[in-house]
Design a protein around this motif. Structure first.
Motif, PDB file in Angstrom:
ATOM      1  N   VAL A  79       0.851  -1.187   0.000  1.00 42.91           N
ATOM      2  CA  VAL A  79       0.000   0.000   0.000  1.00 42.91           C
ATOM      3  C   VAL A  79       0.887   1.238   0.000  1.00 42.91           C
ATOM      4  O   VAL A  79       1.685   1.444   0.917  1.00 42.91           O
ATOM      5  CB  VAL A  79      -0.948   0.016   1.216  1.00 42.91           C
ATOM      6  N   VAL A  80       0.762   2.055  -1.036  1.00 47.26           N
ATOM      7  CA  VAL A  80       1.597   3.248  -1.171  1.00 47.26           C
ATOM      8  C   VAL A  80       0.712   4.485  -1.192  1.00 47.26           C
ATOM      9  O   VAL A  80      -0.392   4.460  -1.740  1.00 47.26           O
ATOM     10  CB  VAL A  80       2.477   3.179  -2.438  1.00 47.26           C
ATOM     11  N   GLU A  81       1.213   5.569  -0.602  1.00 42.93           N
ATOM     12  CA  GLU A  81       0.395   6.775  -0.488  1.00 42.93           C
ATOM     13  C   GLU A  81       1.079   8.022  -1.029  1.00 42.93           C
ATOM     14  O   GLU A  81       0.499   9.104  -0.997  1.00 42.93           O
ATOM     15  CB  GLU A  81      -0.020   6.989   0.971  1.00 42.93           C
ATOM     16  N   THR A  82       2.298   7.887  -1.535  1.00 42.38           N
ATOM     17  CA  THR A  82       3.004   9.031  -2.113  1.00 42.38           C
ATOM     18  C   THR A  82       3.691   8.609  -3.406  1.00 42.38           C
ATOM     19  O   THR A  82       3.886   7.414  -3.670  1.00 42.38           O
ATOM     20  CB  THR A  82       4.078   9.576  -1.156  1.00 42.38           C
ATOM     21  N   ARG A  83       4.073   9.605  -4.178  1.00 44.22           N
ATOM     22  CA  ARG A  83       4.809   9.361  -5.420  1.00 44.22           C
ATOM     23  C   ARG A  83       6.095   8.590  -5.138  1.00 44.22           C
ATOM     24  O   ARG A  83       6.424   7.623  -5.837  1.00 44.22           O
ATOM     25  CB  ARG A  83       5.126  10.709  -6.077  1.00 44.22           C
ATOM     26  N   GLU A  84       6.814   9.004  -4.120  1.00 45.94           N
ATOM     27  CA  GLU A  84       8.087   8.363  -3.796  1.00 45.94           C
ATOM     28  C   GLU A  84       7.887   6.895  -3.431  1.00 45.94           C
ATOM     29  O   GLU A  84       8.646   6.020  -3.869  1.00 45.94           O
ATOM     30  CB  GLU A  84       8.767   9.107  -2.643  1.00 45.94           C
ATOM     31  N   GLU A  85       6.863   6.612  -2.631  1.00 42.60           N
ATOM     32  CA  GLU A  85       6.592   5.223  -2.244  1.00 42.60           C
ATOM     33  C   GLU A  85       6.225   4.379  -3.460  1.00 42.60           C
ATOM     34  O   GLU A  85       6.631   3.216  -3.569  1.00 42.60           O
ATOM     35  CB  GLU A  85       5.457   5.181  -1.216  1.00 42.60           C
ATOM     36  N   LEU A  86       5.462   4.953  -4.377  1.00 41.47           N
ATOM     37  CA  LEU A  86       5.083   4.227  -5.587  1.00 41.47           C
ATOM     38  C   LEU A  86       6.305   3.880  -6.425  1.00 41.47           C
ATOM     39  O   LEU A  86       6.490   2.724  -6.829  1.00 41.47           O
ATOM     40  CB  LEU A  86       4.108   5.063  -6.419  1.00 41.47           C
ATOM     41  N   LEU A  87       7.131   4.866  -6.696  1.00 41.02           N
ATOM     42  CA  LEU A  87       8.284   4.645  -7.564  1.00 41.02           C
ATOM     43  C   LEU A  87       9.294   3.696  -6.928  1.00 41.02           C
ATOM     44  O   LEU A  87      10.034   3.002  -7.629  1.00 41.02           O
ATOM     45  CB  LEU A  87       8.950   5.980  -7.901  1.00 41.02           C
ATOM     46  N   ARG A  88       9.299   3.636  -5.603  1.00 44.22           N
ATOM     47  CA  ARG A  88      10.248   2.787  -4.885  1.00 44.22           C
ATOM     48  C   ARG A  88       9.769   1.339  -4.767  1.00 44.22           C
ATOM     49  O   ARG A  88      10.558   0.425  -4.542  1.00 44.22           O
ATOM     50  CB  ARG A  88      10.479   3.376  -3.493  1.00 44.22           C
ATOM     51  N   SER A  89       8.476   1.111  -4.921  1.00 44.57           N
ATOM     52  CA  SER A  89       7.913  -0.222  -4.691  1.00 44.57           C
ATOM     53  C   SER A  89       8.455  -1.249  -5.683  1.00 44.57           C
ATOM     54  O   SER A  89       8.564  -0.984  -6.881  1.00 44.57           O
ATOM     55  CB  SER A  89       6.386  -0.181  -4.801  1.00 44.57           C
ATOM     56  N   LYS A  90       8.763  -2.429  -5.164  1.00 42.02           N
ATOM     57  CA  LYS A  90       9.232  -3.546  -5.990  1.00 42.02           C
ATOM     58  C   LYS A  90       8.201  -4.670  -6.030  1.00 42.02           C
ATOM     59  O   LYS A  90       8.436  -5.720  -6.628  1.00 42.02           O
ATOM     60  CB  LYS A  90      10.545  -4.104  -5.430  1.00 42.02           C
ATOM     61  N   SER A  91       7.063  -4.451  -5.396  1.00 34.36           N
ATOM     62  CA  SER A  91       6.056  -5.496  -5.261  1.00 34.36           C
ATOM     63  C   SER A  91       5.366  -5.800  -6.588  1.00 34.36           C
ATOM     64  O   SER A  91       5.274  -4.942  -7.472  1.00 34.36           O
ATOM     65  CB  SER A  91       5.005  -5.067  -4.230  1.00 34.36           C
ATOM     66  N   ASN A  92       4.856  -7.016  -6.706  1.00 25.65           N
ATOM     67  CA  ASN A  92       4.040  -7.399  -7.857  1.00 25.65           C
ATOM     68  C   ASN A  92       2.572  -7.058  -7.645  1.00 25.65           C
ATOM     69  O   ASN A  92       1.758  -7.212  -8.556  1.00 25.65           O
ATOM     70  CB  ASN A  92       4.175  -8.901  -8.126  1.00 25.65           C
ATOM     71  N   LYS A  93       2.241  -6.623  -6.413  1.00 29.23           N
ATOM     72  CA  LYS A  93       0.877  -6.204  -6.088  1.00 29.23           C
ATOM     73  C   LYS A  93       0.954  -4.851  -5.387  1.00 29.23           C
ATOM     74  O   LYS A  93       1.487  -4.750  -4.283  1.00 29.23           O
ATOM     75  CB  LYS A  93       0.192  -7.232  -5.184  1.00 29.23           C
ATOM     76  N   ILE A  94       0.424  -3.829  -6.043  1.00 36.83           N
ATOM     77  CA  ILE A  94       0.521  -2.466  -5.505  1.00 36.83           C
ATOM     78  C   ILE A  94      -0.865  -1.840  -5.459  1.00 36.83           C
ATOM     79  O   ILE A  94      -1.617  -1.895  -6.437  1.00 36.83           O
ATOM     80  CB  ILE A  94       1.439  -1.578  -6.373  1.00 36.83           C
TER      81      ILE A  94
END
Length: 548
Positions: free
Chosen positions: A219-234
């Motif tokens: 679960v991501v709530e910011t641009r930075e968290e999104l771009l940093r995520s490596k998960s296959n489920k976001i």
């Protein structure tokens, strides 16, 4: 319900395309025909409420071709089952399921059919849920994703992921989306996932955000968290409701991702699946800007959408197995380049007369109005943010006397830019179709045709999918000798109760589960309650019989 008006090859439309774009399309198709492969991925992109005048204005403002331009391939008819002018809900239903529907209906059949060329609907079929392309892709084992700059429960993304009789049923839509097992979900709409007293908060006290986390999403709530995520489920929840308009974002919500960034991240994530993917992307807010007759907002959101199209094209051009479709769901505002100011002068009025006044704006109408103080003491500053500098005495008078400053600002800028608007609502004209990839559709189509084109490209039939995903629970269970009842103790969450012998099954609405005793069984589709009936996947009856 069968749609009579099918594909019409439009010579007039093809002739209206620029020679350059048509030649480009022909060259690309020739290349693709040499190395034809099965279509593995489909990217469906919708710019909500965008008329041809809006894309033309955005192109002039940008000063160079749009990414969309090289994809121009035809037109789409947008009318609904009951009107020449559609709402976003039936428009999304048509694009996603292949069925025209009624105002406010999401993923269900119409109850009223009076548009010419359509067959009538029976009382028994009215409001029955119908399967969408995303659900078909999931059953093929493909990864799926939905993206929007509105709340993700808004009408258009909902049309590709939910089944409810009214588009405002955000908590129900949210719950269905959670239980659809979509791999990537990015947008606004956090409020509808959480209990609370807000307009769209859940009143059933279920915390869908906790369910999402338990299902293994990052679960991501910011641009930075999104771009940093490596998960296959976001699952991205970047705002309680809608995201900021693109032009305003740097000033008001710099932590939110752009539509292009969300699109690229979704493609990067979903393309890890060897079986391929289906991705739905909506630029939600050209529509809202058009409703407000805000040319700056229209430009902001059309160009933001076009950047997302660039990302989709960049991916598709590296391979020969991806179909990209971009389209508007309907027109809006009747925007024209030229108004009564140019009745006599249009032959010699330069492009700059339309564009230069708009270039002065630092924010869209929404953005500028967000800066207005309660006492309106900074009204002229707000006007400057919106491009209205050096106000004339008449303009100052109109603003000071206005009972609707938002509307007056839009009218003043449109007058300066020589732009016209015929309405603050939707319009019924055909919209342009943009496509790229193997077997791309070319010509004039019903909006319902696009659902079937996508399904065929991915390798399934929507008619068969409907038989598989939505059967009448009462009828099917009673046919095997089971008793059926509806537990409405919790009015927000009715539960289907099925009994036969010593076996009792419980099927809660909006989820994909059946509970028998202390065991929970996951179903291949949703349990939907519509028109006072429960609808379940056909697999449910077989599973119950096997357990019973």
């Amino acid at each position: 319900m069968k749609n009579i008006g099918k594909k019409i090859v439009s010579v007039a439309l093809i002739g209206s395309l620029t020679a350059g774009s048509f030649a480009f399309a022909a060259r690309e198709e020739a290349k693709q025909e040499k190395k034809q492969k099965p279509i593995k991925n489909v990217i469906m992109m919708v710019m909500d409420g965008t008329s041809a005048g809006a894309t033309t204005l955005a192109r002039w403002y940008k000063g160079e071709p749009l990414a969309l331009d090289e994809m121009a391939s035809g037109a789409v008819r947008t009318y609904s089952a009951e009107s020449a002018i559609t709402d976003s809900a039936p428009a999304a239903t048509a694009l996603a399921t292949g069925f025209k529907s009624n105002d406010k209906y999401i993923g269900v059949l119409p109850s009223v059919v009076n548009s010419p060329g359509l067959q009538p609907i029976s009382k028994e079929q009215a409001l029955k849920p119908v399967a969408n392309v995303l659900e078909g892709a999931e059953l093929l084992g493909k990864s799926t994703g939905i993206i929007a700059t509105a709340a993700i429960q808004h009408a258009t993304p909902a049309g590709f992921s939910a089944h409810v009789p009214h588009r405002n049923m955000f908590p129900d839509i949210a719950e269905q989306q959670v239980y659809q097992n979509i791999e990537v979900v990015l947008g606004g709409g956090k409020e509808a996932l959480l209990p609370g007293n807000g307009k769209n908060n859940r009143k059933d006290n279920e915390n869908m955000l906790e369910v999402i986390k338990k299902k293994g999403y990052d679960v991501v709530e910011t641009r930075e968290e999104l771009l940093r995520s490596k998960s296959n489920k976001i699952w991205g929840v970047f705002a309680d409701d809608a995201l900021a308009q693109d032009m305003n974002r740097p000033y008001t919500r710099p932590n939110e991702p752009t539509l292009a960034e969300m699109t690229k991240k979704a493609i990067d994530t979903l393309s890890k699946d060897k079986d391929g993917f289906f991705l739905f992307v909506e630029g939600s807010q050209p529509d809202w800007a058009a409703h407000a007759n805000d040319p700056v907002g229209i430009i902001s959101e059309v160009l933001a959408f076009d950047k997302a199209v660039e990302e989709a094209l960049a991916f598709a051009k590296k391979r020969n197995d991806t179909l990209v479709i971009a389209v508007s769901d309907h027109g809006n505002s009747g925007i024209t380049i030229g108004n009564r100011n140019t009745d006599q002068s249009y032959p010699e009025t330069p492009v700059s007369a339309y564009i230069d006044p708009l270039k002065k704006a630092k924010m869209t109408l929404d953005g500028a109005m967000s800066q207005l103080k309660e006492d309106k003491s900074n009204l002229e500053e707000v006007a400057r943010l919106y491009g209205l500098d050096s106000l004339t005495a008449d303009e100052k008078k109109r603003l000071s006397e206005s009972t609707d400053i938002r509307k007056t600002l839009a009218e003043l800028l449109a007058a300066r830019a020589n732009l016209g608007f015929t309405t603050g609502g939707h319009t019924g004209e055909d919209v342009f179709l943009y496509t790229y990839g193997p077997n791309r559709p070319i010509g004039t189509f019903e909006n319902t045709d696009l659902a079937h084109i996508m399904a065929k490209a991915l390798g399934f039939d929507l008619k068969d999918l409907n038989k598989r995903l939505f059967v009448n629970a009462k009828k099917e269970f009673e046919a095997i000798g089971a008793a059926v009842a509806i537990d409405q103790t919790d009015a927000k969450n009715p539960v289907l109760i099925v009994k036969k012998g010593d076996t009792t099954a419980k099927l809660p609405v909006n989820k994909n589960i059946m509970m028998i005793g202390n065991k929970t069984y996951e179903l291949e589709g949703l349990v939907v309650y519509s028109a006072d009936q429960f609808w379940v996947p056909k697999q449910t009856i077989k599973l119950f019989k096997k357990i019973q």
